[in-house]
Design a protein around this motif. Sequence first.
Motif, PDB file in Angstrom:
ATOM      1  N   THR A  32       5.611 -19.096   2.481  1.00  0.00           N
ATOM      2  CA  THR A  32       5.279 -20.521   2.471  1.00  0.00           C
ATOM      3  C   THR A  32       4.093 -20.772   1.551  1.00  0.00           C
ATOM      4  O   THR A  32       3.331 -19.857   1.231  1.00  0.00           O
ATOM      5  CB  THR A  32       4.939 -21.008   3.894  1.00  0.00           C
ATOM      6  OG1 THR A  32       3.938 -20.143   4.469  1.00  0.00           O
ATOM      7  CG2 THR A  32       6.177 -20.964   4.783  1.00  0.00           C
ATOM      8  N   ASP A  33       3.914 -22.028   1.145  1.00  0.00           N
ATOM      9  CA  ASP A  33       2.853 -22.357   0.209  1.00  0.00           C
ATOM     10  C   ASP A  33       1.469 -22.370   0.857  1.00  0.00           C
ATOM     11  O   ASP A  33       0.453 -22.366   0.165  1.00  0.00           O
ATOM     12  CB  ASP A  33       3.118 -23.710  -0.464  1.00  0.00           C
ATOM     13  CG  ASP A  33       3.241 -24.850   0.538  1.00  0.00           C
ATOM     14  OD1 ASP A  33       3.308 -24.566   1.756  1.00  0.00           O
ATOM     15  OD2 ASP A  33       3.278 -26.021   0.123  1.00  0.00           O
ATOM     16  N   LYS A  34       1.436 -22.391   2.185  1.00  0.00           N
ATOM     17  CA  LYS A  34       0.160 -22.324   2.908  1.00  0.00           C
ATOM     18  C   LYS A  34       0.399 -21.631   4.240  1.00  0.00           C
ATOM     19  O   LYS A  34       1.551 -21.530   4.689  1.00  0.00           O
ATOM     20  CB  LYS A  34      -0.431 -23.721   3.103  1.00  0.00           C
ATOM     21  CG  LYS A  34       0.378 -24.647   3.995  1.00  0.00           C
ATOM     22  CD  LYS A  34      -0.277 -26.024   4.114  1.00  0.00           C
ATOM     23  CE  LYS A  34      -1.618 -25.936   4.833  1.00  0.00           C
ATOM     24  NZ  LYS A  34      -2.205 -27.281   5.079  1.00  0.00           N
TER      25      LYS A  34
END
Length: 210
Positions: A41-43
């Motif tokens: 995931t991006d974060k």
Amino acid sequence: MKKFAVLLIMALLLPLQACAQEQGAKWEKGTHYKVLDEDATDKPTITEYFSFWCPHCYNFEPIVAQIKNNMGDNTRFNKVHVNFMRVGGGQAVQDDATKAMMIGRALKQSEKLNAAIFNYIHEQRASVTGMKDLRSIFAVNGVDTAEFDKLASSFGVNSMVKKNQKMIDDYRSHLNGVPTFIINGKYMPVFTREMTQDDMVNLIVWLSNQ
């Protein structure tokens, strides 16, 4: 004075770094967690796959609360309701429960209303047969039935239901039971018999920082 301040900050950070390294050394790949062949995931993101009909998920709720209290401020927590349980009256009823959860989310009363559904099933030992029963549970907990019906047919709630289903479809091959946690899109914690509740929380939070 400036040099002293830097030294002081370093002195405060060293115990925290040592603690993080100690936790990392405690968890072993293949024993305490799996690395999935999925995109990250991006974060930092902690996703819990669960079912209202699952007694283990119900008993896990205090641990979930502890995870939320201990995870980083920049970490997202997703709760995904599954619809493939053999109990629960079939997929249609489980999908209704997913929609009810999204109604609670739209009302910004997720924790209260999720707890009410859990309580209805596991404490009152009552059966959920569809939206009529879920509407009644919400009404007892202060939700206007007209507002419930309006949200049930709203674009926003139905979009959230579709997103919930996509999150199931994307990881279905990894979901052999619930509760299951997917961390950062690619880590799956494995809870061994000797682990305490604090160990479970620490493992999940540690994985979210990887």
